[in-house]
Design a protein around this motif. Structure first.
Motif, PDB file in Angstrom:
ATOM      1  N   PRO A 119       0.800  -1.235   0.000  1.00 18.37           N
ATOM      2  CA  PRO A 119       0.000   0.000   0.000  1.00 18.37           C
ATOM      3  C   PRO A 119       0.826   1.274   0.000  1.00 18.37           C
ATOM      4  O   PRO A 119       0.300   2.349  -0.288  1.00 18.37           O
ATOM      5  CB  PRO A 119      -0.823  -0.120   1.289  1.00 18.37           C
ATOM      6  N   ASN A 120       2.116   1.153   0.330  1.00 16.46           N
ATOM      7  CA  ASN A 120       2.951   2.358   0.436  1.00 16.46           C
ATOM      8  C   ASN A 120       4.074   2.385  -0.594  1.00 16.46           C
ATOM      9  O   ASN A 120       5.126   2.993  -0.367  1.00 16.46           O
ATOM     10  CB  ASN A 120       3.527   2.457   1.854  1.00 16.46           C
ATOM     11  N   LEU A 121       3.844   1.746  -1.731  1.00 10.29           N
ATOM     12  CA  LEU A 121       4.850   1.708  -2.789  1.00 10.29           C
ATOM     13  C   LEU A 121       5.109   3.106  -3.347  1.00 10.29           C
ATOM     14  O   LEU A 121       4.175   3.828  -3.684  1.00 10.29           O
ATOM     15  CB  LEU A 121       4.378   0.776  -3.906  1.00 10.29           C
ATOM     16  N   GLU A 122       6.400   3.463  -3.453  1.00 10.87           N
ATOM     17  CA  GLU A 122       6.785   4.791  -3.947  1.00 10.87           C
ATOM     18  C   GLU A 122       7.714   4.743  -5.153  1.00 10.87           C
ATOM     19  O   GLU A 122       7.809   5.722  -5.893  1.00 10.87           O
ATOM     20  CB  GLU A 122       7.483   5.585  -2.832  1.00 10.87           C
ATOM     21  N   ARG A 123       8.425   3.617  -5.347  1.00 10.68           N
ATOM     22  CA  ARG A 123       9.423   3.549  -6.421  1.00 10.68           C
ATOM     23  C   ARG A 123       9.305   2.214  -7.148  1.00 10.68           C
ATOM     24  O   ARG A 123       9.208   1.167  -6.517  1.00 10.68           O
ATOM     25  CB  ARG A 123      10.840   3.703  -5.853  1.00 10.68           C
ATOM     26  N   ILE A 124       9.334   2.270  -8.473  1.00 13.74           N
ATOM     27  CA  ILE A 124       9.293   1.072  -9.297  1.00 13.74           C
ATOM     28  C   ILE A 124      10.448   1.127 -10.289  1.00 13.74           C
ATOM     29  O   ILE A 124      10.608   2.119 -11.010  1.00 13.74           O
ATOM     30  CB  ILE A 124       7.967   0.945 -10.067  1.00 13.74           C
TER      31      ILE A 124
END
Length: 218
Positions: free
Chosen positions: A170-175
Protein backbone atom coordinates in the motif's frame (compact mmCIF):
# COMPACT_ATOMS: atom_id res chain seq x y z
CA UNK A 1 36.34 -15.21 21.26
CA UNK A 2 37.44 -12.24 19.17
CA UNK A 3 37.17 -12.73 15.42
CA UNK A 4 39.44 -10.82 13.04
CA UNK A 5 36.56 -10.59 10.57
CA UNK A 6 34.77 -8.34 13.04
CA UNK A 7 37.38 -5.67 12.33
CA UNK A 8 36.36 -5.38 8.66
CA UNK A 9 34.92 -1.93 7.89
CA UNK A 10 31.09 -1.90 7.69
CA UNK A 11 31.23 -0.82 4.04
CA UNK A 12 33.35 -3.88 3.14
CA UNK A 13 31.00 -6.22 4.99
CA UNK A 14 28.03 -4.71 3.19
CA UNK A 15 29.62 -5.24 -0.21
CA UNK A 16 30.51 -8.85 0.65
CA UNK A 17 26.94 -9.56 1.67
CA UNK A 18 25.57 -7.84 -1.42
CA UNK A 19 27.73 -10.11 -3.58
CA UNK A 20 26.48 -13.21 -1.73
CA UNK A 21 22.90 -11.99 -2.00
CA UNK A 22 23.09 -11.66 -5.77
CA UNK A 23 25.37 -14.54 -6.80
CA UNK A 24 25.59 -17.04 -3.97
CA UNK A 25 28.71 -19.07 -3.28
CA UNK A 26 31.16 -19.64 -6.11
CA UNK A 27 29.95 -22.44 -8.35
CA UNK A 28 26.39 -22.55 -7.01
CA UNK A 29 23.48 -22.47 -9.46
CA UNK A 30 25.70 -21.82 -12.47
CA UNK A 31 22.82 -22.06 -14.91
CA UNK A 32 21.11 -19.20 -13.11
CA UNK A 33 24.01 -16.75 -12.88
CA UNK A 34 22.12 -13.97 -14.64
CA UNK A 35 22.81 -11.10 -12.21
CA UNK A 36 19.56 -12.01 -10.49
CA UNK A 37 19.24 -12.31 -6.70
CA UNK A 38 19.61 -16.08 -6.46
CA UNK A 39 22.12 -16.23 -3.61
CA UNK A 40 20.13 -15.00 -0.66
CA UNK A 41 20.24 -18.36 1.14
CA UNK A 42 24.05 -18.32 1.00
CA UNK A 43 23.82 -15.46 3.49
CA UNK A 44 22.15 -17.53 6.19
CA UNK A 45 25.49 -18.82 7.51
CA UNK A 46 26.68 -15.21 7.85
CA UNK A 47 23.91 -14.53 10.37
CA UNK A 48 25.61 -16.88 12.86
CA UNK A 49 29.23 -15.66 12.61
CA UNK A 50 29.09 -12.73 15.02
CA UNK A 51 26.89 -9.88 16.17
CA UNK A 52 28.55 -7.49 13.71
CA UNK A 53 28.01 -9.87 10.79
CA UNK A 54 24.42 -10.58 11.79
CA UNK A 55 23.62 -6.89 12.02
CA UNK A 56 24.88 -6.22 8.49
CA UNK A 57 23.67 -9.43 6.83
CA UNK A 58 20.21 -9.35 8.43
CA UNK A 59 19.66 -5.80 7.21
CA UNK A 60 20.02 -6.97 3.61
CA UNK A 61 18.42 -10.41 3.90
CA UNK A 62 15.28 -9.41 5.75
CA UNK A 63 14.70 -6.01 4.15
CA UNK A 64 14.52 -7.43 0.64
CA UNK A 65 11.77 -9.91 -0.17
CA UNK A 66 12.70 -11.94 -3.25
CA UNK A 67 10.46 -13.95 -5.57
CA UNK A 68 12.66 -15.51 -8.30
CA UNK A 69 10.28 -17.30 -10.66
CA UNK A 70 11.63 -20.22 -12.68
CA UNK A 71 14.50 -21.06 -10.31
CA UNK A 72 15.54 -24.65 -9.71
CA UNK A 73 13.99 -24.61 -6.23
CA UNK A 74 10.43 -25.86 -5.86
CA UNK A 75 7.64 -24.93 -3.48
CA UNK A 76 4.72 -27.27 -2.93
CA UNK A 77 1.23 -25.83 -2.43
CA UNK A 78 -2.30 -27.16 -2.63
CA UNK A 79 -2.33 -26.18 -6.31
CA UNK A 80 0.83 -28.15 -7.08
CA UNK A 81 4.58 -27.66 -7.45
CA UNK A 82 5.99 -24.25 -8.36
CA UNK A 83 9.53 -23.35 -9.44
CA UNK A 84 10.47 -20.37 -7.29
CA UNK A 85 13.35 -19.36 -5.06
CA UNK A 86 12.20 -17.05 -2.30
CA UNK A 87 13.11 -15.89 1.19
CA UNK A 88 9.57 -14.64 1.90
CA UNK A 89 8.63 -17.44 4.29
CA UNK A 90 11.80 -16.90 6.33
CA UNK A 91 11.12 -13.16 6.45
CA UNK A 92 7.56 -13.78 7.63
CA UNK A 93 8.67 -16.32 10.25
CA UNK A 94 11.37 -13.96 11.53
CA UNK A 95 8.81 -11.28 12.38
CA UNK A 96 10.86 -8.82 10.33
CA UNK A 97 8.26 -8.44 7.56
CA UNK A 98 6.88 -5.11 8.87
CA UNK A 99 10.38 -3.66 8.34
CA UNK A 100 10.95 -5.11 4.87
CA UNK A 101 11.43 -2.22 2.45
CA UNK A 102 11.99 -3.83 -0.98
CA UNK A 103 10.44 -6.46 -3.21
CA UNK A 104 12.43 -8.02 -6.05
CA UNK A 105 10.34 -10.04 -8.53
CA UNK A 106 12.33 -11.70 -11.30
CA UNK A 107 11.75 -14.34 -13.97
CA UNK A 108 14.61 -16.71 -14.76
CA UNK A 109 14.15 -17.70 -18.37
CA UNK A 110 10.98 -17.24 -20.39
CA UNK A 111 8.22 -17.60 -17.82
CA UNK A 112 4.63 -16.60 -18.50
CA UNK A 113 2.65 -14.00 -16.50
CA UNK A 114 0.58 -16.86 -15.07
CA UNK A 115 3.81 -18.25 -13.57
CA UNK A 116 4.41 -14.89 -11.87
CA UNK A 117 0.88 -14.94 -10.53
CA UNK A 118 1.12 -18.48 -9.18
CA UNK A 119 4.54 -17.91 -7.62
CA UNK A 120 3.50 -14.71 -5.83
CA UNK A 121 0.88 -16.87 -4.10
CA UNK A 122 3.12 -19.93 -3.62
CA UNK A 123 5.88 -17.79 -2.09
CA UNK A 124 3.33 -16.45 0.43
CA UNK A 125 4.08 -12.87 -0.57
CA UNK A 126 0.52 -12.35 -1.77
CA UNK A 127 -2.02 -12.34 1.01
CA UNK A 128 0.16 -10.40 3.44
CA UNK A 129 0.27 -6.61 3.66
CA UNK A 130 3.85 -5.33 3.67
CA UNK A 131 3.50 -1.85 5.21
CA UNK A 132 7.12 -0.71 4.76
CA UNK A 133 7.84 -1.89 1.21
CA UNK A 134 8.32 1.28 -0.81
CA UNK A 135 10.46 -0.06 -3.69
CA UNK A 136 9.77 -2.72 -6.33
CA UNK A 137 12.40 -4.20 -8.65
CA UNK A 138 10.80 -6.09 -11.54
CA UNK A 139 12.31 -8.14 -14.37
CA UNK A 140 10.25 -10.28 -16.74
CA UNK A 141 12.14 -11.12 -19.96
CA UNK A 142 10.52 -11.77 -23.29
CA UNK A 143 11.19 -15.06 -25.02
CA UNK A 144 9.73 -17.41 -27.64
CA UNK A 145 7.30 -18.87 -25.09
CA UNK A 146 5.69 -15.53 -24.23
CA UNK A 147 5.74 -13.96 -27.68
CA UNK A 148 3.48 -16.48 -29.43
CA UNK A 149 -0.31 -16.84 -29.61
CA UNK A 150 -0.43 -18.16 -26.02
CA UNK A 151 0.75 -14.78 -24.79
CA UNK A 152 -2.53 -13.24 -25.97
CA UNK A 153 -4.35 -15.15 -23.22
CA UNK A 154 -2.31 -13.62 -20.42
CA UNK A 155 -4.49 -10.59 -19.63
CA UNK A 156 -6.18 -12.34 -16.72
CA UNK A 157 -2.90 -13.49 -15.07
CA UNK A 158 -1.43 -9.99 -15.53
CA UNK A 159 -4.52 -8.50 -13.89
CA UNK A 160 -4.11 -10.95 -11.01
CA UNK A 161 -0.41 -10.09 -10.59
CA UNK A 162 -1.33 -6.42 -10.35
CA UNK A 163 -4.08 -7.10 -7.81
CA UNK A 164 -1.65 -9.01 -5.61
CA UNK A 165 0.96 -6.25 -5.78
CA UNK A 166 -1.56 -3.46 -5.17
CA UNK A 167 -3.02 -5.20 -2.12
CA UNK A 168 0.35 -6.24 -0.67
CA UNK A 169 2.24 -2.94 -1.03
CA UNK A 170 0.00 0.00 0.00
CA UNK A 171 2.95 2.36 0.44
CA UNK A 172 4.85 1.71 -2.79
CA UNK A 173 6.79 4.79 -3.95
CA UNK A 174 9.42 3.55 -6.42
CA UNK A 175 9.29 1.07 -9.30
CA UNK A 176 12.33 -0.06 -11.26
CA UNK A 177 11.95 -2.41 -14.22
CA UNK A 178 15.17 -4.09 -15.28
CA UNK A 179 15.98 -4.79 -18.90
CA UNK A 180 19.45 -6.35 -18.52
CA UNK A 181 20.83 -7.27 -21.95
CA UNK A 182 17.59 -8.48 -23.52
CA UNK A 183 14.08 -7.23 -24.12
CA UNK A 184 11.57 -7.45 -21.29
CA UNK A 185 7.96 -6.68 -20.61
CA UNK A 186 9.22 -3.59 -18.83
CA UNK A 187 6.42 -1.53 -17.31
CA UNK A 188 3.71 -3.06 -19.49
CA UNK A 189 2.89 -5.88 -17.06
CA UNK A 190 2.53 -3.38 -14.19
CA UNK A 191 0.08 -0.94 -15.82
CA UNK A 192 -2.68 -1.40 -13.23
CA UNK A 193 -0.24 -1.13 -10.33
CA UNK A 194 1.25 2.06 -11.78
CA UNK A 195 -2.16 3.62 -12.38
CA UNK A 196 -3.26 2.78 -8.85
CA UNK A 197 -0.12 4.15 -7.20
CA UNK A 198 0.63 7.01 -9.60
CA UNK A 199 -0.34 9.82 -7.15
CA UNK A 200 2.18 8.43 -4.65
CA UNK A 201 5.05 7.36 -6.91
CA UNK A 202 8.30 9.27 -6.50
CA UNK A 203 10.19 7.26 -9.11
CA UNK A 204 9.21 5.17 -12.13
CA UNK A 205 12.26 3.97 -14.03
CA UNK A 206 13.24 1.43 -16.68
CA UNK A 207 16.84 0.53 -15.88
CA UNK A 208 18.88 -0.56 -18.89
CA UNK A 209 21.52 -2.46 -16.96
CA UNK A 210 21.86 -5.43 -14.65
CA UNK A 211 20.23 -5.13 -11.20
CA UNK A 212 23.59 -5.57 -9.47
CA UNK A 213 24.33 -1.98 -10.52
CA UNK A 214 21.38 -0.73 -8.50
CA UNK A 215 23.15 -1.35 -5.22
CA UNK A 216 21.13 -2.85 -2.39
CA UNK A 217 22.40 -1.30 0.84
CA UNK A 218 21.40 -2.29 4.37
Amino acid sequence: MHCDFDTLPPRVLTRVFEYLFWTGLCGDHRAEQMVLPIGQFAMLACLSVSHAWRKRAAGLFYRTAVVAVGASDTVMTASGEHRVRTNVRLVLESGYAPKTTRLAVFSIGSMMPEDLDECLVASEFAGFEWPSIDTLYFYHPLGPENQGPASLDQDEPIDSVNRHLIASMPNLERIYTLSGTCDSFGLFALDDLINERMPHLNSLTAVAQGPLKLGFHG
